[in-house]
Design a protein around this motif. Sequence first.
Motif, PDB file in Angstrom:
ATOM      1  N   HIS A 123      21.471   2.916   1.285  1.00 51.37           N
ATOM      2  CA  HIS A 123      22.579   2.061   1.716  1.00 51.37           C
ATOM      3  C   HIS A 123      22.045   0.741   2.244  1.00 51.37           C
ATOM      4  CE1 HIS A 123      26.324   1.505   4.461  1.00 51.37           C
ATOM      5  NE2 HIS A 123      26.662   1.249   3.212  1.00 51.37           N
ATOM      6  N   LEU A 124      22.658  -0.364   1.821  1.00 52.36           N
ATOM      7  CA  LEU A 124      22.225  -1.693   2.245  1.00 52.36           C
ATOM      8  C   LEU A 124      23.254  -2.320   3.158  1.00 52.36           C
ATOM      9  CD1 LEU A 124      20.870  -2.538  -1.198  1.00 52.36           C
ATOM     10  CD2 LEU A 124      19.628  -3.272   0.813  1.00 52.36           C
ATOM     11  N   ILE A 125      22.807  -2.673   4.376  1.00 56.93           N
ATOM     12  CA  ILE A 125      23.674  -3.358   5.333  1.00 56.93           C
ATOM     13  C   ILE A 125      22.953  -4.615   5.819  1.00 56.93           C
ATOM     14  CG2 ILE A 125      24.968  -1.339   6.096  1.00 56.93           C
ATOM     15  CD1 ILE A 125      23.011  -1.038   8.415  1.00 56.93           C
ATOM     16  N   GLY A 126      23.707  -5.563   6.361  1.00 59.03           N
ATOM     17  CA  GLY A 126      23.127  -6.812   6.833  1.00 59.03           C
ATOM     18  C   GLY A 126      24.022  -7.972   6.445  1.00 59.03           C
ATOM     19  N   THR A 127      23.564  -9.182   6.690  1.00 60.84           N
ATOM     20  CA  THR A 127      24.364 -10.373   6.376  1.00 60.84           C
ATOM     21  C   THR A 127      23.901 -11.042   5.096  1.00 60.84           C
ATOM     22  OG1 THR A 127      24.707 -10.735   8.758  1.00 60.84           O
ATOM     23  CG2 THR A 127      25.189 -12.587   7.284  1.00 60.84           C
TER      24      THR A 127
ATOM     25  N   PRO B  58      18.520  -9.257   7.048  1.00 67.32           N
ATOM     26  CA  PRO B  58      18.780 -10.113   8.214  1.00 67.32           C
ATOM     27  C   PRO B  58      20.264 -10.163   8.603  1.00 67.32           C
ATOM     28  CG  PRO B  58      17.210 -11.170   6.766  1.00 67.32           C
ATOM     29  CD  PRO B  58      17.687  -9.942   6.041  1.00 67.32           C
ATOM     30  N   ILE B  59      20.509 -10.035   9.900  1.00 66.65           N
ATOM     31  CA  ILE B  59      21.874 -10.056  10.437  1.00 66.65           C
ATOM     32  C   ILE B  59      22.123 -11.391  11.119  1.00 66.65           C
ATOM     33  CG2 ILE B  59      23.409  -9.033  12.175  1.00 66.65           C
ATOM     34  CD1 ILE B  59      22.088  -6.333  11.603  1.00 66.65           C
ATOM     35  N   ASP B  60      23.267 -11.991  10.771  1.00 67.18           N
ATOM     36  CA  ASP B  60      23.642 -13.277  11.352  1.00 67.18           C
ATOM     37  C   ASP B  60      25.150 -13.290  11.567  1.00 67.18           C
ATOM     38  OD1 ASP B  60      23.447 -15.843  12.335  1.00 67.18           O
ATOM     39  OD2 ASP B  60      22.473 -16.685  10.578  1.00 67.18           O
ATOM     40  N   LEU B  61      25.659 -14.377  12.130  1.00 64.90           N
ATOM     41  CA  LEU B  61      27.104 -14.524  12.344  1.00 64.90           C
ATOM     42  C   LEU B  61      27.798 -14.714  11.004  1.00 64.90           C
ATOM     43  CD1 LEU B  61      27.003 -16.929  15.416  1.00 64.90           C
ATOM     44  CD2 LEU B  61      27.756 -14.546  15.445  1.00 64.90           C
TER      45      LEU B  61
ATOM     46  N   SER C 232      14.514  -5.185   8.289  1.00 64.04           N
ATOM     47  CA  SER C 232      13.718  -6.340   7.869  1.00 64.04           C
ATOM     48  C   SER C 232      13.487  -7.289   9.044  1.00 64.04           C
ATOM     49  CB  SER C 232      14.431  -7.089   6.747  1.00 64.04           C
ATOM     50  OG  SER C 232      15.628  -7.675   7.251  1.00 64.04           O
ATOM     51  N   LYS C 233      12.687  -8.324   8.820  1.00 69.18           N
ATOM     52  CA  LYS C 233      12.466  -9.334   9.853  1.00 69.18           C
ATOM     53  C   LYS C 233      13.792  -9.978  10.221  1.00 69.18           C
ATOM     54  CE  LYS C 233       7.710 -10.480   8.560  1.00 69.18           C
ATOM     55  NZ  LYS C 233       6.805 -11.548   8.056  1.00 69.18           N
ATOM     56  N   GLN C 234      14.050 -10.080  11.527  1.00 74.28           N
ATOM     57  CA  GLN C 234      15.327 -10.572  12.025  1.00 74.28           C
ATOM     58  C   GLN C 234      15.174 -11.909  12.737  1.00 74.28           C
ATOM     59  OE1 GLN C 234      18.402  -9.008  11.523  1.00 74.28           O
ATOM     60  NE2 GLN C 234      17.257  -7.612  10.191  1.00 74.28           N
ATOM     61  N   LYS C 235      16.194 -12.721  12.618  1.00 75.01           N
ATOM     62  CA  LYS C 235      16.237 -14.017  13.285  1.00 75.01           C
ATOM     63  C   LYS C 235      16.471 -13.833  14.783  1.00 75.01           C
ATOM     64  CE  LYS C 235      19.076 -18.257  13.255  1.00 75.01           C
ATOM     65  NZ  LYS C 235      20.229 -18.926  12.577  1.00 75.01           N
ATOM     66  N   TYR C 236      17.293 -12.837  15.133  1.00 69.92           N
ATOM     67  CA  TYR C 236      17.680 -12.618  16.523  1.00 69.92           C
ATOM     68  C   TYR C 236      17.013 -11.352  17.078  1.00 69.92           C
ATOM     69  CZ  TYR C 236      21.369 -15.953  15.357  1.00 69.92           C
ATOM     70  OH  TYR C 236      22.061 -17.061  14.939  1.00 69.92           O
ATOM     71  N   SER C 237      16.318 -11.474  18.206  1.00 70.39           N
ATOM     72  CA  SER C 237      15.650 -10.325  18.817  1.00 70.39           C
ATOM     73  C   SER C 237      16.666  -9.283  19.291  1.00 70.39           C
ATOM     74  CB  SER C 237      14.790 -10.775  19.997  1.00 70.39           C
ATOM     75  OG  SER C 237      15.584 -11.416  20.995  1.00 70.39           O
ATOM     76  N   LYS C 238      17.912  -9.716  19.538  1.00 74.92           N
ATOM     77  CA  LYS C 238      18.941  -8.788  20.003  1.00 74.92           C
ATOM     78  C   LYS C 238      19.221  -7.689  18.981  1.00 74.92           C
ATOM     79  CE  LYS C 238      21.203 -12.241  22.930  1.00 74.92           C
ATOM     80  NZ  LYS C 238      22.390 -13.126  23.101  1.00 74.92           N
ATOM     81  N   VAL C 239      18.997  -7.995  17.701  1.00 74.82           N
ATOM     82  CA  VAL C 239      19.196  -6.983  16.660  1.00 74.82           C
ATOM     83  C   VAL C 239      18.211  -5.833  16.875  1.00 74.82           C
ATOM     84  CG1 VAL C 239      19.201  -6.505  14.180  1.00 74.82           C
ATOM     85  CG2 VAL C 239      19.998  -8.731  15.019  1.00 74.82           C
TER      86      VAL C 239
ATOM     87  N   SER D  90      10.777 -18.204  -1.205  1.00 79.99           N
ATOM     88  CA  SER D  90      10.185 -17.510  -0.051  1.00 79.99           C
ATOM     89  C   SER D  90      11.135 -16.484   0.572  1.00 79.99           C
ATOM     90  CB  SER D  90       9.745 -18.531   1.000  1.00 79.99           C
ATOM     91  OG  SER D  90      10.834 -19.338   1.396  1.00 79.99           O
ATOM     92  N   TYR D  91      12.432 -16.807   0.629  1.00 81.53           N
ATOM     93  CA  TYR D  91      13.352 -15.858   1.252  1.00 81.53           C
ATOM     94  C   TYR D  91      13.543 -14.619   0.377  1.00 81.53           C
ATOM     95  CZ  TYR D  91      17.415 -16.990  -1.716  1.00 81.53           C
ATOM     96  OH  TYR D  91      18.283 -17.143  -2.770  1.00 81.53           O
ATOM     97  N   LEU D  92      13.407 -14.773  -0.938  1.00 89.77           N
ATOM     98  CA  LEU D  92      13.503 -13.619  -1.834  1.00 89.77           C
ATOM     99  C   LEU D  92      12.283 -12.711  -1.688  1.00 89.77           C
ATOM    100  CD1 LEU D  92      14.937 -15.242  -5.097  1.00 89.77           C
ATOM    101  CD2 LEU D  92      16.145 -13.846  -3.412  1.00 89.77           C
ATOM    102  N   LYS D  93      11.182 -13.289  -1.273  1.00 87.59           N
ATOM    103  CA  LYS D  93       9.969 -12.512  -1.029  1.00 87.59           C
ATOM    104  C   LYS D  93      10.201 -11.525   0.116  1.00 87.59           C
ATOM    105  CE  LYS D  93       5.038 -13.369  -0.194  1.00 87.59           C
ATOM    106  NZ  LYS D  93       4.024 -14.437   0.004  1.00 87.59           N
ATOM    107  N   GLU D  94      10.964 -11.943   1.134  1.00 84.99           N
ATOM    108  CA  GLU D  94      11.302 -11.046   2.239  1.00 84.99           C
ATOM    109  C   GLU D  94      12.158  -9.880   1.742  1.00 84.99           C
ATOM    110  OE1 GLU D  94      10.153 -11.174   5.281  1.00 84.99           O
ATOM    111  OE2 GLU D  94       9.023 -13.021   4.925  1.00 84.99           O
ATOM    112  N   ASN D  95      13.087 -10.179   0.822  1.00 82.42           N
ATOM    113  CA  ASN D  95      13.938  -9.132   0.259  1.00 82.42           C
ATOM    114  C   ASN D  95      13.114  -8.151  -0.575  1.00 82.42           C
ATOM    115  OD1 ASN D  95      15.888 -10.709   1.425  1.00 82.42           O
ATOM    116  ND2 ASN D  95      16.671 -11.541  -0.487  1.00 82.42           N
ATOM    117  N   LEU D  96      12.150  -8.689  -1.321  1.00 85.75           N
ATOM    118  CA  LEU D  96      11.237  -7.851  -2.099  1.00 85.75           C
ATOM    119  C   LEU D  96      10.452  -6.916  -1.178  1.00 85.75           C
ATOM    120  CD1 LEU D  96       9.639  -7.139  -4.732  1.00 85.75           C
ATOM    121  CD2 LEU D  96       8.138  -9.068  -4.174  1.00 85.75           C
ATOM    122  N   SER D  97      10.005  -7.439  -0.043  1.00 84.17           N
ATOM    123  CA  SER D  97       9.241  -6.631   0.915  1.00 84.17           C
ATOM    124  C   SER D  97      10.063  -5.445   1.416  1.00 84.17           C
ATOM    125  CB  SER D  97       8.802  -7.498   2.106  1.00 84.17           C
ATOM    126  OG  SER D  97       7.963  -8.545   1.684  1.00 84.17           O
ATOM    127  N   LEU D  98      11.348  -5.682   1.682  1.00 82.44           N
ATOM    128  CA  LEU D  98      12.210  -4.603   2.170  1.00 82.44           C
ATOM    129  C   LEU D  98      12.408  -3.542   1.088  1.00 82.44           C
ATOM    130  CD1 LEU D  98      13.912  -3.485   4.470  1.00 82.44           C
ATOM    131  CD2 LEU D  98      15.818  -4.914   3.682  1.00 82.44           C
TER     132      LEU D  98
END
Length: 379
Positions: free
Chosen positions: A41-45, A157-160, A188-195, A232-240
Motif C-alpha cells: 500500500h502506498l500512502i503520502g503526498t 514524502p508527506i506535505d500539506l 521515505s526521507k521526509q521534509k518535516y521531522s514531525k512526520v 533527482s526526486y525520482l531517484k528518491e522514489n526508486l530508493s523507496l
Amino acid sequence: MHTLTKFLDSKPLFYDEIDYNRFPKTYKKIKKYINIPKIVHLIGTNGKGTTGRFLATALFNNNYSVGHYTSPHILKFNERIWINGSDVSDEVLEDAHKKLYTLLDKEDSDALSYFEYTTLLAMLVFEGCDFVVLEAGLGGEFDATAVFEKELSLVTPIDLDHQAFLGSTIEAISKTKLNSIQNNAIISKQKYSKVYDIASQMNKNIIKIEELLNKQDYKKIDKIADFLSLASYLKENLSLAIGALKFLGIDYKKSDFKDAKLFGRLSKIDENIIVDVGHNPLAASSVVKELAPQKYILIYNSYKDKDYEMILKILKPIIKEVQIIDIEGERIENKVSLHNILKHLKIEYSHYYKTEPNNKYLVFGSFSVVERFLKEYIN
C-alpha cells in the motif's frame, strides 16, 4: 446495466462531504467473493505513482504476476489499472464491471463514489496476481484502499495537500495517512521531522528507508538512476521501491526497472516541452531544483483548494511568463483571483493559445491541466 464508461460518467468525481463508513460496509458484504493478492500500500503526498510503478515493474521482471493501481489518469481510464506490464484492456474492464455489478446490489453500486467503485473494479482485475501495488487516493485511514489486508505500507514524502479532507497541519495530515498502516511500513526521507515523530509514537514496525538500505544498495541505485536518466526526486522514489523489494526478500538488478517511468513526471514530449502533473508546493520545489536556472513559459491553471500562490512563488525563479490554459469544472479557480495573485507576485501572464518552437514550455499542475494541454497539442 450501462457500459463502464457510461456508469462512471454518472458518478461525481468529488464530494463536499465524504461518507467514510460507506465503502468499508460495502466491501464487507462482498469480501468473500474477491480473491485479494498480497498488497503493498502506498500512502503520502508526492511520489506514490512513480514509486509504485518502479516497484510493480521490478516485481514483474522478477517473474511475479503484479497489478498496479494508480490515479488519476491523464488521457484514458485504463491508465489507472496496470497489470503485468500493460494498461488493462477495455474488454477486461468490461468483464470486471459486469462481475462487480452482479456482486453489488443496485443501491450500493449507485452509492459508491467514482474512486470507491473503481478500487473494487481494480481488485477484480487483479485476482490471480501475486502482488498488488495499491496507491491511496486522497488520504490514509479513510481511503477506500485502506480496507484491504496489507503485506507492507510505503510512506512517500508527506506535505500539506487536500487540507479540507485531511487536516490543516502536517501533524493532522500525517496522522490520517499513517493510521492506515496495519503492521509493517517503510518511510521515505521526509521534509518535516514531525512526520517521524508521529510515526515513532505508533505501535507499528515502521522502518526509515536509510536504515534499510546499505552502501551497496545506494551504489546500485545510482547506476539504475543513470540508466533511466532519472530526475533527482525520482531517484528518491526508486530508493523507496528498492526498500520494499529488500523487505520482501526479492533480489533486484538494473534491468528490472527498464521502462518503469510513469508518464507525466517531468516528461519531455517535445524538444521544447516538459509536462509534470505535480500540483502542490513540494512537487513545485522538486521541479525548480531539477530545471533551474533555465526559464520556461509556464502553462498553468489551478483548483480553488490548491495553494497556488505558494506554488507560483516557488516556481517563479524558472518562470519567464505564465500562460493560463482553460479548464472546465466547478473546482477550477476563477480567472480574476488567479490574475490577482500573478500581479501580486509580479509574474507576467497571458492566455494560452499554442506553443511556439522557439520557446521552452513547462506544463505543470493537476492531471486536468496536463490532460487539456495534451488533447489540444495532439490535435
